[in-house]
Structure formats: structure tokens, C-alpha cells
Design a protein around this motif. Structure first.
Motif, PDB file in Angstrom:
ATOM      1  N   GLU A  51      72.312  40.043 124.116  1.00 49.26           N
ATOM      2  CA  GLU A  51      71.196  40.982 124.018  1.00 49.26           C
ATOM      3  C   GLU A  51      71.669  42.413 123.755  1.00 49.26           C
ATOM      4  N   VAL A  52      72.983  42.615 123.777  1.00 52.07           N
ATOM      5  CA  VAL A  52      73.545  43.954 123.548  1.00 52.07           C
ATOM      6  C   VAL A  52      73.867  44.092 122.062  1.00 52.07           C
ATOM      7  N   MET A  53      73.132  44.954 121.402  1.00 51.56           N
ATOM      8  CA  MET A  53      73.283  45.127 119.960  1.00 51.56           C
ATOM      9  C   MET A  53      74.200  46.294 119.621  1.00 51.56           C
ATOM     10  N   ASP A  54      74.958  46.108 118.555  1.00 49.18           N
ATOM     11  CA  ASP A  54      75.645  47.243 117.960  1.00 49.18           C
ATOM     12  C   ASP A  54      74.546  47.989 117.214  1.00 49.18           C
ATOM     13  N   PRO A  55      74.190  49.202 117.639  1.00 46.92           N
ATOM     14  CA  PRO A  55      73.039  49.883 117.047  1.00 46.92           C
ATOM     15  C   PRO A  55      73.201  50.234 115.570  1.00 46.92           C
ATOM     16  N   GLU A  56      74.412  50.282 115.084  1.00 43.15           N
ATOM     17  CA  GLU A  56      74.625  50.597 113.673  1.00 43.15           C
ATOM     18  C   GLU A  56      74.472  49.369 112.785  1.00 43.15           C
ATOM     19  N   ILE A  57      74.845  48.208 113.313  1.00 36.57           N
ATOM     20  CA  ILE A  57      74.842  46.984 112.505  1.00 36.57           C
ATOM     21  C   ILE A  57      73.651  46.087 112.840  1.00 36.57           C
ATOM     22  N   GLN A  58      73.088  46.231 114.052  1.00 39.09           N
ATOM     23  CA  GLN A  58      71.970  45.429 114.534  1.00 39.09           C
ATOM     24  C   GLN A  58      72.309  43.934 114.637  1.00 39.09           C
ATOM     25  N   ILE A  59      73.526  43.668 115.050  1.00 33.12           N
ATOM     26  CA  ILE A  59      73.982  42.321 115.395  1.00 33.12           C
ATOM     27  C   ILE A  59      74.580  42.455 116.789  1.00 33.12           C
ATOM     28  N   ASP A  60      74.388  41.432 117.624  1.00 35.67           N
ATOM     29  CA  ASP A  60      74.869  41.546 118.996  1.00 35.67           C
ATOM     30  C   ASP A  60      76.394  41.489 119.077  1.00 35.67           C
ATOM     31  N   VAL A  61      76.927  42.046 120.165  1.00 37.87           N
ATOM     32  CA  VAL A  61      78.374  42.189 120.327  1.00 37.87           C
ATOM     33  C   VAL A  61      79.100  40.853 120.435  1.00 37.87           C
ATOM     34  N   VAL A  62      78.415  39.820 120.918  1.00 41.80           N
ATOM     35  CA  VAL A  62      79.044  38.490 121.024  1.00 41.80           C
ATOM     36  C   VAL A  62      79.204  37.890 119.633  1.00 41.80           C
ATOM     37  N   ASN A  63      78.131  37.854 118.853  1.00 40.96           N
ATOM     38  CA  ASN A  63      78.203  37.268 117.513  1.00 40.96           C
ATOM     39  C   ASN A  63      79.043  38.103 116.553  1.00 40.96           C
ATOM     40  N   LEU A  64      79.197  39.383 116.860  1.00 39.38           N
ATOM     41  CA  LEU A  64      80.110  40.207 116.064  1.00 39.38           C
ATOM     42  C   LEU A  64      81.569  39.892 116.380  1.00 39.38           C
ATOM     43  N   GLY A  65      81.802  39.198 117.482  1.00 37.84           N
ATOM     44  CA  GLY A  65      83.172  38.859 117.865  1.00 37.84           C
ATOM     45  C   GLY A  65      83.870  39.987 118.588  1.00 37.84           C
ATOM     46  N   MET A  66      83.102  40.885 119.187  1.00 36.12           N
ATOM     47  CA  MET A  66      83.673  42.046 119.862  1.00 36.12           C
ATOM     48  C   MET A  66      84.040  41.765 121.314  1.00 36.12           C
ATOM     49  N   VAL A  67      83.491  40.699 121.892  1.00 31.87           N
ATOM     50  CA  VAL A  67      83.779  40.359 123.291  1.00 31.87           C
ATOM     51  C   VAL A  67      84.936  39.366 123.309  1.00 31.87           C
ATOM     52  N   TYR A  68      86.045  39.788 123.916  1.00 40.34           N
ATOM     53  CA  TYR A  68      87.246  38.954 123.982  1.00 40.34           C
ATOM     54  C   TYR A  68      87.317  38.142 125.264  1.00 40.34           C
ATOM     55  N   GLY A  69      86.637  38.595 126.307  1.00 37.63           N
ATOM     56  CA  GLY A  69      86.682  37.857 127.556  1.00 37.63           C
ATOM     57  C   GLY A  69      85.791  38.453 128.616  1.00 37.63           C
ATOM     58  N   VAL A  70      85.349  37.580 129.538  1.00 35.96           N
ATOM     59  CA  VAL A  70      84.552  38.002 130.685  1.00 35.96           C
ATOM     60  C   VAL A  70      85.173  37.359 131.917  1.00 35.96           C
ATOM     61  N   ASP A  71      85.556  38.179 132.867  1.00 31.19           N
ATOM     62  CA  ASP A  71      86.139  37.691 134.117  1.00 31.19           C
ATOM     63  C   ASP A  71      85.239  38.098 135.270  1.00 31.19           C
ATOM     64  N   ILE A  72      84.961  37.141 136.132  1.00 29.01           N
ATOM     65  CA  ILE A  72      84.127  37.390 137.301  1.00 29.01           C
ATOM     66  C   ILE A  72      84.983  37.154 138.537  1.00 29.01           C
ATOM     67  N   SER A  73      84.998  38.122 139.431  1.00 27.58           N
ATOM     68  CA  SER A  73      85.792  37.981 140.647  1.00 27.58           C
ATOM     69  C   SER A  73      85.287  36.797 141.460  1.00 27.58           C
ATOM     70  N   GLU A  74      86.135  36.314 142.334  1.00 27.46           N
ATOM     71  CA  GLU A  74      85.807  35.146 143.141  1.00 27.46           C
ATOM     72  C   GLU A  74      84.524  35.328 143.934  1.00 27.46           C
ATOM     73  N   ASP A  75      84.306  36.532 144.439  1.00 29.83           N
ATOM     74  CA  ASP A  75      83.098  36.789 145.225  1.00 29.83           C
ATOM     75  C   ASP A  75      81.899  37.197 144.355  1.00 29.83           C
ATOM     76  N   GLY A  76      82.112  37.318 143.043  1.00 30.86           N
ATOM     77  CA  GLY A  76      81.031  37.635 142.117  1.00 30.86           C
ATOM     78  C   GLY A  76      80.600  39.087 142.099  1.00 30.86           C
ATOM     79  N   LYS A  77      81.310  39.934 142.821  1.00 29.80           N
ATOM     80  CA  LYS A  77      80.910  41.340 142.898  1.00 29.80           C
ATOM     81  C   LYS A  77      81.412  42.179 141.727  1.00 29.80           C
ATOM     82  N   LEU A  78      82.516  41.757 141.142  1.00 32.95           N
ATOM     83  CA  LEU A  78      83.119  42.514 140.041  1.00 32.95           C
ATOM     84  C   LEU A  78      83.130  41.671 138.771  1.00 32.95           C
ATOM     85  N   VAL A  79      82.593  42.227 137.696  1.00 33.59           N
ATOM     86  CA  VAL A  79      82.633  41.588 136.386  1.00 33.59           C
ATOM     87  C   VAL A  79      83.428  42.504 135.469  1.00 33.59           C
ATOM     88  N   THR A  80      84.471  41.941 134.862  1.00 30.73           N
ATOM     89  CA  THR A  80      85.306  42.701 133.944  1.00 30.73           C
ATOM     90  C   THR A  80      85.152  42.111 132.551  1.00 30.73           C
TER      91      THR A  80
END
Length: 95
Positions: free
Chosen positions: A6-35
Motif C-alpha cells: 500500500e506504500v506507493m512511490d509517489p513519483e512512479i505510482q507503483i508500490d515499493v514491494v512490486n518495484l523491488g525496493m523492499v529487500y527484507g522485513v525482520d520482526i523481533s521475537e516479541d513483535g515489538k520491533l519491525v526492521t
């Protein structure tokens, strides 16, 4: 995290996932921190601050999440080949 589509690159109007800009998502064991490790289509992208705030707002809205960190990297540098097939099709018609 599907919410990142749902996060769009405002210049291209394509989302950051489909643009291939997201390399990884890490969630801490307790779920409090998302990197999120991501890149930009160009160094010094003027839209980064807007995208960053949108990511923090959306991911931070999940129950239990207390902190959202974004690690910005340019290794490897973004390339059009990182886009999903759907994004490549849209990109082809836009540019």
C-alpha cells in the motif's frame, strides 16, 4: 508484510514491494520491533521521507508494534529488473 504493497512511490505510482525496493522485513521475537531493509530507485530520492513516514505509520499501526526501523541500503543498487512482472508492465506504459 502485505501492508507494504500500500506504500506507493509517489513519483512512479507503483508500490515499493512490486518495484523491488523492499529487500527484507525482520520482526523481533516479541513483535515489538519491525526492521525493514529497503533501497530507493535513485540515491537522494526526494520522495524517501514521504515513503518512510508512510511505512512507519502503516507498519506501526499493527497491534504490539512499538518501533519501526528502516535500514536504507544501496547494495545491491536498485535496477528495473527487480520489479515484479506486473510492475514492469505498468512501468512500460508509463515511461
Amino acid at each position: 508484510m502485505g501492508i507494504l504493497t500500500e506504500v506507493m512511490d509517489p513519483e512512479i505510482q507503483i508500490d515499493v514491494v512490486n518495484l523491488g525496493m523492499v529487500y527484507g522485513v525482520d520482526i523481533s521475537e516479541d513483535g515489538k520491533l519491525v526492521t525493514i531493509t529497503m533501497t530507493l530507485t535513485t540515491m537522494g530520492c526526494p520522495a524517501y521521507d514521504m515513503m518512510r513516514e508512510d511505512i512507519i505509520d502503516r507498519v506501526g499501526s499493527f497491534e504490539g508494534v512499538e518501533q519501526v526501523d528502516i535500514n536504507l541500503t544501496f547494495d545491491p543498487p536498485w535496477d528495473k529488473e527487480m520489479m515484479s512482472d506486473e510492475a514492469k508492465l505498468v512501468f512500460k506504459y508509463l515511461f
